[in-house]
Design a protein around this motif. Structure first.
Motif, mmCIF file in Angstrom:
data_model
loop_
_atom_site.group_PDB
_atom_site.id
_atom_site.type_symbol
_atom_site.label_atom_id
_atom_site.label_comp_id
_atom_site.label_asym_id
_atom_site.label_seq_id
_atom_site.Cartn_x
_atom_site.Cartn_y
_atom_site.Cartn_z
ATOM 1 N N GLY A 17 -10.578 154.376 20.308
ATOM 2 C CA GLY A 17 -9.819 153.230 20.795
ATOM 3 C C GLY A 17 -10.373 152.639 22.072
ATOM 4 O O GLY A 17 -9.836 151.672 22.603
ATOM 5 N N TRP A 18 -11.476 153.203 22.584
ATOM 6 C CA TRP A 18 -12.089 152.703 23.816
ATOM 7 C C TRP A 18 -12.684 151.324 23.574
ATOM 8 O O TRP A 18 -13.253 151.031 22.535
ATOM 9 N N THR A 19 -12.544 150.450 24.564
ATOM 10 C CA THR A 19 -13.219 149.148 24.538
ATOM 11 C C THR A 19 -13.974 148.987 25.848
ATOM 12 O O THR A 19 -13.578 149.517 26.885
ATOM 13 N N ALA A 20 -15.044 148.248 25.789
ATOM 14 C CA ALA A 20 -15.873 148.025 26.976
ATOM 15 C C ALA A 20 -15.108 147.188 28.001
ATOM 16 O O ALA A 20 -14.256 146.382 27.633
ATOM 17 N N PRO A 21 -15.393 147.362 29.284
ATOM 18 C CA PRO A 21 -14.759 146.535 30.315
ATOM 19 C C PRO A 21 -15.098 145.062 30.098
ATOM 20 O O PRO A 21 -16.159 144.724 29.598
ATOM 21 N N GLU A 22 -14.175 144.207 30.488
ATOM 22 C CA GLU A 22 -14.347 142.769 30.318
ATOM 23 C C GLU A 22 -14.574 142.127 31.684
ATOM 24 O O GLU A 22 -13.761 142.262 32.588
ATOM 25 N N ARG A 23 -15.706 141.435 31.836
ATOM 26 C CA ARG A 23 -15.978 140.718 33.073
ATOM 27 C C ARG A 23 -15.187 139.421 33.075
ATOM 28 O O ARG A 23 -14.986 138.810 32.035
ATOM 29 N N PHE A 24 -14.735 138.989 34.255
ATOM 30 C CA PHE A 24 -14.038 137.715 34.327
ATOM 31 C C PHE A 24 -14.324 137.021 35.647
ATOM 32 O O PHE A 24 -14.765 137.630 36.608
ATOM 33 N N ARG A 25 -14.077 135.714 35.638
ATOM 34 C CA ARG A 25 -14.237 134.890 36.835
ATOM 35 C C ARG A 25 -13.029 133.962 36.909
ATOM 36 O O ARG A 25 -12.655 133.345 35.908
ATOM 37 N N VAL A 26 -12.419 133.875 38.076
ATOM 38 C CA VAL A 26 -11.277 132.987 38.296
ATOM 39 C C VAL A 26 -11.515 132.205 39.578
ATOM 40 O O VAL A 26 -12.341 132.571 40.401
ATOM 41 N N LYS A 27 -10.782 131.130 39.737
ATOM 42 C CA LYS A 27 -10.859 130.342 40.969
ATOM 43 C C LYS A 27 -9.855 130.893 41.980
ATOM 44 O O LYS A 27 -8.739 131.269 41.630
ATOM 45 N N ALA A 28 -10.263 130.937 43.220
ATOM 46 C CA ALA A 28 -9.378 131.365 44.303
ATOM 47 C C ALA A 28 -8.328 130.287 44.554
ATOM 48 O O ALA A 28 -8.371 129.207 43.963
ATOM 49 N N ALA A 29 -7.395 130.575 45.435
ATOM 50 C CA ALA A 29 -6.311 129.647 45.741
ATOM 51 C C ALA A 29 -6.827 128.306 46.265
ATOM 52 O O ALA A 29 -6.164 127.285 46.103
ATOM 53 N N ASP A 30 -8.042 128.302 46.859
ATOM 54 C CA ASP A 30 -8.581 127.035 47.370
ATOM 55 C C ASP A 30 -9.099 126.126 46.252
ATOM 56 O O ASP A 30 -9.455 124.981 46.483
ATOM 57 N N GLY A 31 -9.142 126.647 45.017
ATOM 58 C CA GLY A 31 -9.594 125.854 43.880
ATOM 59 C C GLY A 31 -11.084 125.650 43.802
ATOM 60 O O GLY A 31 -11.578 124.969 42.914
ATOM 61 N N VAL A 32 -11.837 126.251 44.731
ATOM 62 C CA VAL A 32 -13.285 126.055 44.793
ATOM 63 C C VAL A 32 -14.039 127.376 44.628
ATOM 64 O O VAL A 32 -14.994 127.473 43.871
ATOM 65 N N THR A 33 -13.596 128.382 45.353
ATOM 66 C CA THR A 33 -14.301 129.664 45.407
ATOM 67 C C THR A 33 -14.120 130.454 44.113
ATOM 68 O O THR A 33 -13.008 130.608 43.627
ATOM 69 N N ASP A 34 -15.245 130.944 43.564
ATOM 70 C CA ASP A 34 -15.192 131.800 42.387
ATOM 71 C C ASP A 34 -14.947 133.241 42.813
ATOM 72 O O ASP A 34 -15.587 133.739 43.742
ATOM 73 N N LEU A 35 -14.043 133.907 42.132
ATOM 74 C CA LEU A 35 -13.790 135.330 42.316
ATOM 75 C C LEU A 35 -14.153 136.044 41.030
ATOM 76 O O LEU A 35 -13.811 135.582 39.939
ATOM 77 N N TYR A 36 -14.848 137.157 41.141
ATOM 78 C CA TYR A 36 -15.312 137.903 39.978
ATOM 79 C C TYR A 36 -14.607 139.252 39.915
ATOM 80 O O TYR A 36 -14.256 139.830 40.932
ATOM 81 N N GLY A 37 -14.440 139.750 38.708
ATOM 82 C CA GLY A 37 -13.806 141.049 38.558
ATOM 83 C C GLY A 37 -14.159 141.678 37.223
ATOM 84 O O GLY A 37 -14.848 141.091 36.390
#
Length: 88
Positions: A17-37
């Motif tokens: 049942g293991w799945t690989a981690p999923e990379r993601f990118r979202v915008k910070a509250a300023d609407g400009v800065t990319d945050l990665y996780g």
């Protein structure tokens, strides 16, 4: 690639049942800065259910990074001068 030294078989791992981690990118509250996780879903993840979020932060003196890939080859490539990491 010069020579393939080894090939991993993760069949038994995914059968549990293991799945690989999923990379993601979202915008910070300023609407400009990319945050990665990286998102690790629980075994047997059901999108119809709700799950708690464990946020792993280290607000210390060093920088925090999120790998842009989770494979052993990609992790090895993060040691290069370009450091294929998203750092903030």
């Amino acid at each position: 690639m010069l020579v393939e030294l080894e090939r991993a078989d993760i069949g038994k791992l995914t059968a549990t049942g293991w799945t690989a981690p999923e990379r993601f990118r979202v915008k910070a509250a300023d609407g400009v800065t990319d945050l990665y996780g990286v998102l690790y879903r629980p075994r047997g993840f059901d999108p119809a259910l709700r799950y708690p979020v464990v946020d792993n932060l280290y607000p210390g003196r060093s920088s925090t990074g999120s790998p842009r890939a989770s494979t052993p080859v990609a992790r090895a490539s993060t040691r290069s001068p370009s450091r294929r990491w998203a750092s903030w």
